[in-house]
Enzyme design. Structure first.
Site, short mmCIF file in Angstrom:
data_model
loop_
_atom_site.label_atom_id
_atom_site.label_comp_id
_atom_site.label_asym_id
_atom_site.label_seq_id
_atom_site.Cartn_x
_atom_site.Cartn_y
_atom_site.Cartn_z
N HIS A 1 -17.25 -15.62 -9.46
CA HIS A 1 -17.45 -16.87 -10.15
C HIS A 1 -18.41 -17.13 -11.04
O HIS A 1 -19.91 -16.05 -11.02
CB HIS A 1 -17.50 -18.23 -8.65
CG HIS A 1 -18.43 -17.95 -7.74
ND1 HIS A 1 -19.68 -17.63 -7.90
CD2 HIS A 1 -18.67 -17.23 -6.32
CE1 HIS A 1 -20.62 -17.65 -7.33
NE2 HIS A 1 -19.75 -17.23 -5.81
P1 TYD Z 1 -19.16 -18.80 -2.17
O1 TYD Z 1 -20.19 -18.82 -2.53
O2 TYD Z 1 -17.84 -18.63 -2.93
O3 TYD Z 1 -19.04 -16.79 -1.50
P2 TYD Z 1 -19.28 -15.90 -2.79
O4 TYD Z 1 -20.11 -16.36 -3.78
O5 TYD Z 1 -20.34 -14.79 -1.39
O6 TYD Z 1 -17.71 -15.38 -2.46
O7 TYD Z 1 -19.04 -19.20 -0.71
C1 TYD Z 1 -17.67 -19.26 0.42
C2 TYD Z 1 -17.82 -20.74 1.15
O8 TYD Z 1 -19.16 -20.66 1.60
C3 TYD Z 1 -17.87 -21.76 0.33
O9 TYD Z 1 -16.10 -22.73 1.42
C4 TYD Z 1 -18.77 -22.61 0.17
C5 TYD Z 1 -19.73 -21.75 1.63
N1 TYD Z 1 -20.93 -22.18 1.30
C6 TYD Z 1 -21.76 -22.57 2.27
O10 TYD Z 1 -21.04 -23.92 2.45
N2 TYD Z 1 -23.06 -22.48 1.75
C7 TYD Z 1 -23.46 -22.49 0.46
O11 TYD Z 1 -24.63 -22.31 0.22
C8 TYD Z 1 -22.82 -21.16 -0.37
C9 TYD Z 1 -23.87 -19.98 -0.60
C10 TYD Z 1 -21.72 -21.17 0.51
#
Ligand code: TYD
Length: 133
Positions: free
Chosen positions: A51
């Site tokens: 992303h």
């Molecule tokens: P995401 O940022 O998509 O993970 P990555 O980029 O590492 O694959 O986040 C995964 C899930 O975690 C998403 O549903 C939102 C939650 N999340 C939070 O609640 N707080 C946070 O600070 C982060 C980074 C994610």
């Protein structure tokens, strides 16, 4: 103002009792920290991220073990291998980023300039490419 990804070396206080490094708001990193999160227990072969953020900036450190951060600006892709806790990668806004090749027991710590907000995310690569070109 830094607008490109950059590896930032952190202070390293060498000590026979164990070394120490740190980051401070607007000092080692070019923003004020609003949030800290960490990624751990990543099963072999998994990829995190995939992303971009519309306006959020991050700084990523491999606190333990190693992993790759792949950044794509819509035209070019660059892979940064992080494997020490005394340097990290500054990720500006609007870079598509993935994290992969996590070693066993690796830990990534990420500091960001904003609290979590799903509206900050661009999760579709084609949408990202249309926005950056
Ligand atoms: P995401 O940022 O998509 O993970 P990555 O980029 O590492 O694959 O986040 C995964 C899930 O975690 C998403 O549903 C939102 C939650 N999340 C939070 O609640 N707080 C946070 O600070 C982060 C980074 C994610």
């Amino acid at each position: 103002m830094i607008t490109n990804p950059i590896i930032i070396d952190l202070p390293k206080i060498l000590d026979p009792r164990g070394n120490l490094s740190f980051v401070e708001d607007n000092n080692q990193i070019p923003f004020k920290i609003s949030r800290t999160y960490w990624i751990y227990d990543v099963p072999g072969g998994e990829i995190r991220g995939g992303h971009a953020y519309k306006s959020l900036q991050e700084f990523i450190v491999a606190l333990s073990g190693s992993f790759d951060v792949v950044l794509n600006d819509g035209k070019q892709e660059h892979c940064y291998h992080l494997n020490r806790s005394y340097y990290g990668l500054y990720v500006p806004k609007m870079y598509w980023r993935s994290m992969q090749n996590f070693s066993t027991n690796s830990v990534a710590i990420v500091v960001a300039d904003k609290v979590y907000d799903e509206n900050e995310y661009i999760r579709d690569f084609n949408e990202f490419k249309n926005l950056v070109v």
